[in-house]
Scaffold this motif. Structure first.
Motif, mmCIF file in Angstrom:
data_model
loop_
_atom_site.group_PDB
_atom_site.id
_atom_site.type_symbol
_atom_site.label_atom_id
_atom_site.label_comp_id
_atom_site.label_asym_id
_atom_site.label_seq_id
_atom_site.Cartn_x
_atom_site.Cartn_y
_atom_site.Cartn_z
ATOM 1 N N LEU A 1 48.087 -22.969 -21.757
ATOM 2 C CA LEU A 1 49.490 -22.471 -22.254
ATOM 3 C C LEU A 1 48.719 -22.795 -24.096
ATOM 4 O O LEU A 1 48.651 -23.537 -24.336
ATOM 5 C CB LEU A 1 50.559 -21.897 -22.330
ATOM 6 N N ASN A 2 49.140 -21.762 -24.923
ATOM 7 C CA ASN A 2 48.966 -21.491 -26.245
ATOM 8 C C ASN A 2 50.316 -22.569 -26.979
ATOM 9 O O ASN A 2 51.140 -21.472 -27.234
ATOM 10 C CB ASN A 2 48.674 -20.415 -27.229
ATOM 11 N N GLN B 1 52.118 -20.604 -30.267
ATOM 12 C CA GLN B 1 52.416 -19.849 -30.433
ATOM 13 C C GLN B 1 54.050 -19.390 -29.483
ATOM 14 O O GLN B 1 54.743 -18.615 -29.784
ATOM 15 C CB GLN B 1 51.626 -18.095 -29.237
ATOM 16 N N VAL B 2 53.718 -20.164 -28.246
ATOM 17 C CA VAL B 2 54.974 -20.361 -27.926
ATOM 18 C C VAL B 2 56.208 -21.309 -28.557
ATOM 19 O O VAL B 2 57.478 -20.724 -28.414
ATOM 20 C CB VAL B 2 55.117 -22.143 -27.043
ATOM 21 N N LEU B 3 55.866 -22.395 -29.573
ATOM 22 C CA LEU B 3 56.358 -22.494 -30.893
ATOM 23 C C LEU B 3 57.050 -21.645 -31.550
ATOM 24 O O LEU B 3 58.395 -21.568 -32.088
ATOM 25 C CB LEU B 3 56.359 -23.679 -30.952
ATOM 26 N N ASP B 4 55.453 -20.872 -32.266
ATOM 27 C CA ASP B 4 56.216 -19.981 -33.076
ATOM 28 C C ASP B 4 57.727 -18.642 -32.219
ATOM 29 O O ASP B 4 58.372 -18.112 -33.177
ATOM 30 C CB ASP B 4 54.936 -19.161 -33.785
ATOM 31 N N ASP B 5 57.292 -18.035 -31.530
ATOM 32 C CA ASP B 5 58.187 -17.813 -30.553
ATOM 33 C C ASP B 5 59.139 -18.173 -29.920
ATOM 34 O O ASP B 5 60.682 -16.906 -29.360
ATOM 35 C CB ASP B 5 57.579 -17.160 -28.683
ATOM 36 N N GLU B 6 59.848 -19.498 -30.298
ATOM 37 C CA GLU B 6 61.109 -19.936 -29.712
ATOM 38 C C GLU B 6 61.834 -19.826 -28.462
ATOM 39 O O GLU B 6 62.271 -19.489 -28.550
ATOM 40 C CB GLU B 6 62.136 -19.795 -31.115
ATOM 41 N N SER B 7 60.021 -19.731 -27.589
ATOM 42 C CA SER B 7 60.994 -19.036 -26.350
ATOM 43 C C SER B 7 60.837 -20.995 -25.141
ATOM 44 O O SER B 7 59.924 -21.749 -25.723
ATOM 45 C CB SER B 7 59.585 -18.689 -26.209
ATOM 46 N N PHE B 8 61.949 -21.515 -25.612
ATOM 47 C CA PHE B 8 61.872 -22.762 -24.057
ATOM 48 C C PHE B 8 62.043 -22.803 -23.336
ATOM 49 O O PHE B 8 62.792 -23.262 -22.334
ATOM 50 C CB PHE B 8 63.447 -23.357 -25.093
ATOM 51 N N VAL B 9 61.033 -21.325 -22.863
ATOM 52 C CA VAL B 9 61.995 -21.127 -21.264
ATOM 53 C C VAL B 9 60.948 -21.292 -20.868
ATOM 54 O O VAL B 9 59.608 -21.105 -20.657
ATOM 55 C CB VAL B 9 62.431 -19.350 -21.240
ATOM 56 N N ALA B 10 61.393 -22.593 -19.266
ATOM 57 C CA ALA B 10 60.126 -22.815 -18.473
ATOM 58 C C ALA B 10 58.784 -21.654 -18.104
ATOM 59 O O ALA B 10 59.510 -20.694 -17.933
ATOM 60 C CB ALA B 10 60.919 -23.518 -17.423
ATOM 61 N N THR C 1 53.242 -20.138 -11.740
ATOM 62 C CA THR C 1 52.110 -19.351 -11.110
ATOM 63 C C THR C 1 50.628 -19.668 -12.125
ATOM 64 O O THR C 1 49.707 -19.382 -11.778
ATOM 65 C CB THR C 1 51.817 -17.915 -10.521
ATOM 66 N N GLU C 2 51.619 -19.916 -13.297
ATOM 67 C CA GLU C 2 50.591 -20.254 -14.637
ATOM 68 C C GLU C 2 49.335 -21.210 -14.071
ATOM 69 O O GLU C 2 49.647 -22.372 -13.942
ATOM 70 C CB GLU C 2 50.817 -20.635 -15.792
ATOM 71 N N THR C 3 48.581 -20.771 -14.915
ATOM 72 C CA THR C 3 47.218 -21.904 -14.637
ATOM 73 C C THR C 3 47.198 -22.849 -15.330
ATOM 74 O O THR C 3 47.779 -23.329 -16.505
ATOM 75 C CB THR C 3 45.524 -21.808 -15.018
ATOM 76 N N TYR C 4 47.004 -24.427 -14.710
ATOM 77 C CA TYR C 4 47.451 -25.379 -15.413
ATOM 78 C C TYR C 4 46.000 -26.263 -16.226
ATOM 79 O O TYR C 4 44.316 -26.203 -15.459
ATOM 80 C CB TYR C 4 48.232 -25.987 -14.618
ATOM 81 N N ILE C 5 46.069 -27.387 -16.871
ATOM 82 C CA ILE C 5 44.621 -28.424 -16.369
ATOM 83 C C ILE C 5 45.342 -29.695 -17.236
ATOM 84 O O ILE C 5 46.314 -30.002 -17.044
ATOM 85 C CB ILE C 5 44.185 -27.320 -18.128
ATOM 86 N N SER C 6 44.433 -30.045 -16.974
ATOM 87 C CA SER C 6 44.754 -31.868 -17.261
ATOM 88 C C SER C 6 44.628 -31.965 -17.960
ATOM 89 O O SER C 6 44.941 -31.702 -19.136
ATOM 90 C CB SER C 6 43.652 -32.827 -16.712
#
Length: 503
Positions: free
Chosen positions: A39-40, A43-52, A56-61
């Motif tokens: 994820l970006n 952007q998550v921090l700017d949106d103040e969206s602290f929901v899990a 199914t989101e893609t993931y990386i190491s």
């Protein structure tokens, strides 16, 4: 030192959030310690969206390293060198390297002890142990760190063995079990203190410095510890041996004649020399070429193997037990005190052989407890099994010190323990069996102990017997004993070949 705390991917943008929030937003359910959502996070921090995020989101190491839970430790070797995820096998490898070092070093140090003396080697090894201990926590390169730990592991068991053999050879037969009981209880007190030191230190560097300081303090024994009279005699240094015997007599309030002691020691030395000359001419002069000695040696090797597997396996498996890591370590350490005291009494009253044999069999019974699956069954089984395995170490080392002849005592024990170490090199990986079943480590330990208990019953009883001085003495040892023999009263030897005369 290589404890691996809870960890998750480090994301700089989320570094100021609380640990629960970071773990929720970062760790992907597939492997929350080693993978992160793709994820970006700005952007998550700017949106103040602290929901899990959606699972199914893609993931990386982890791309920026890891964040470590500092509830128990500020820093360990595992967090310093990032021994996690694709390097997660390295903590077990480090412990294995220590065993490899012991495998290589123990026979060498055993030979050096037989050649240069028990005392000098014991103190020299203390310096090496402490030096490598403190150096290993100060280096910044993992490979150098691993090499230093391997050297440290090669020295520590030999240091203990040198001290153990020295004590065996400077006390009377009736006091050997008492002295070895004191040694093992002291070891246990050190383990209990270690859990407190580690808890307070919170850093593997501080823990290493404290351990090194304890090792250097051993050098004070130079002023108090005598060399083995048996070793002096094996080197033909009768005057030195006589002086030590006179000191022992004076300390114990006994009046003896120096010339008489010297004469007895010279007589013993001549007997040993003649026997050694005969053994050199005899093509069957090797330890393994004497049938009874070979049998005893092989059984003792199996006993050491079972002990290493049980003792080390139970210790390494602490990380898989429920409850607090420090508390578990303390409980599995403090239980060694009653274990040592119990077997100290049993082997001194009822003999070494059946104490060890029945003890090994009982370990297999206690290792069945985790299979029951009740709450804390793993801790209960671990504590009861550790109670027995610690006491059996006292008995097995006592037997080995009393079954090998003086001329090969240290090298025989060293070689036997090296073989046992080689057979248990993979024990640090026993914790990985937990992935396939919580009781599997206990099943492995229990089965090994049961088979060893049966074999241990075939060793001769050594209670109240004098130490064999030559290969011939050791080969004849216990020939007249019956399988179901029990303890007997001590027989006072009329042979001047007995070094531990009771002075």
């Amino acid at each position: 030192m290589v404890s691996v705390p809870d960890h998750w991917c480090y994301v700089p943008e989320l570094a100021n959030l609380s640990m629960p929030q970071q773990k929720t937003l970062i760790g992907h359910p597939s492997n929350p310690s080693c993978t992160m959502y793709n994820l970006n996070y700005s952007q998550v921090l700017d949106d103040e969206s602290f929901v899990a995020p959606n699972s199914t989101e893609t993931y990386i190491s982890c791309v920026n390293g890891w964040t470590y839970d500092k509830q128990n430790y500020d820093v360990t070797a595992a967090t310093k060198f990032n021994l996690v995820c694709d390097k997660g096998h390295l903590p077990s490898l480090l412990l294995t390297l220590q065993n490899v070092g012991s495998l290589i070093g123990t026979p060498i140090y055993g030979i050096l002890s037989d050649r240069y003396g028990r005392k000098i080697l014991f103190l020299a090894l203390a310096v090496v142990v402490s030096s490598t201990e403190i150096a290993s926590v100060l280096v910044n390169d993992f490979i150098i760190f691993a090499i230093l730990r391997a050297i440290n592991g090669s020295v520590l068991p030999s240091m203990f063995t040198s001290a153990f053999i020295l004590i065996s050879e400077i006390v009377a037969p009736g006091m050997r079990a008492h002295m070895h009981g004191v040694i093992n209880c002291s070891w246990t007190f050190g383990l209990c203190a270690l859990s407190l030191v580690a808890y307070l230190a919170r850093s593997w560097v501080i823990l290493g410095i404290v351990s090194a300081a304890c090792g250097f303090a051993i050098l004070l024994y130079w002023f108090f510890l005598p060399e083995s009279p048996s070793w002096h005699i094996s080197q033909g240094r009768y005057e030195d041996a006589a002086k030590i015997m006179m000191t022992i007599a004076k300390t114990n309030g006994k009046e003896v004649d120096y010339n008489n002691i010297l004469l007895q020691l010279e007589t013993l030395g001549e007997k040993i020399r003649q026997t050694k000359e005969q053994e050199k001419k005899d093509p069957k002069s090797s330890l393994l070429k004497y049938p009874r000695l070979r049998r005893n040696f092989i059984i003792l090797c199996i006993c050491w193997t079972a002990f290493f597997a049980g003792y080390s396996g139970l210790t390494y498996n602490i990380m898989n037990l429920s409850s607090n890591e420090f508390l578990n370590f303390f409980l599995l350490s403090v239980v060694e005190v009653p274990g040592n005291l119990t077997f100290w009494f049993l082997m001194d009253r009822y003999g070494r052989r059946w104490s060890a044999a029945l003890g090994f069999i009982m370990i297999s019974v206690f290792c069945l407890i985790p299979l029951m699956g009740f709450n804390s069954s793993d801790i209960t089984g671990s504590i009861l099994a550790k109670f027995l395995i610690s006491g059996i170490f006292l008995v097995t080392d006592q037997q080995s010190a009393e079954l090998f002849p003086t001329v090969l005592r240290t090298s025989g024990i060293g070689t036997g323990k090296a073989i046992a170490t080689a057979a248990t090199l993979g024990i640090p990986y026993i914790t990985l069996l937990n992935q396939y079943g919580k009781a599997l480590p206990f099943v492995l330990i229990g089965l090994t102990s049961f088979l060893t208990g049966i074999l241990a019953s075939f060793l001769p009883e050594t209670l109240n017997e004098n130490l064999p001085q030559t290969l011939t003495d050791a080969e004849a040892f216990g020939k007249n004993q019956k399988y179901f023999s029990w303890t007997k009263k001590a027989v006072k030897s009329k042979d001047p070949a007995v070094i531990s005369t009771g002075l």
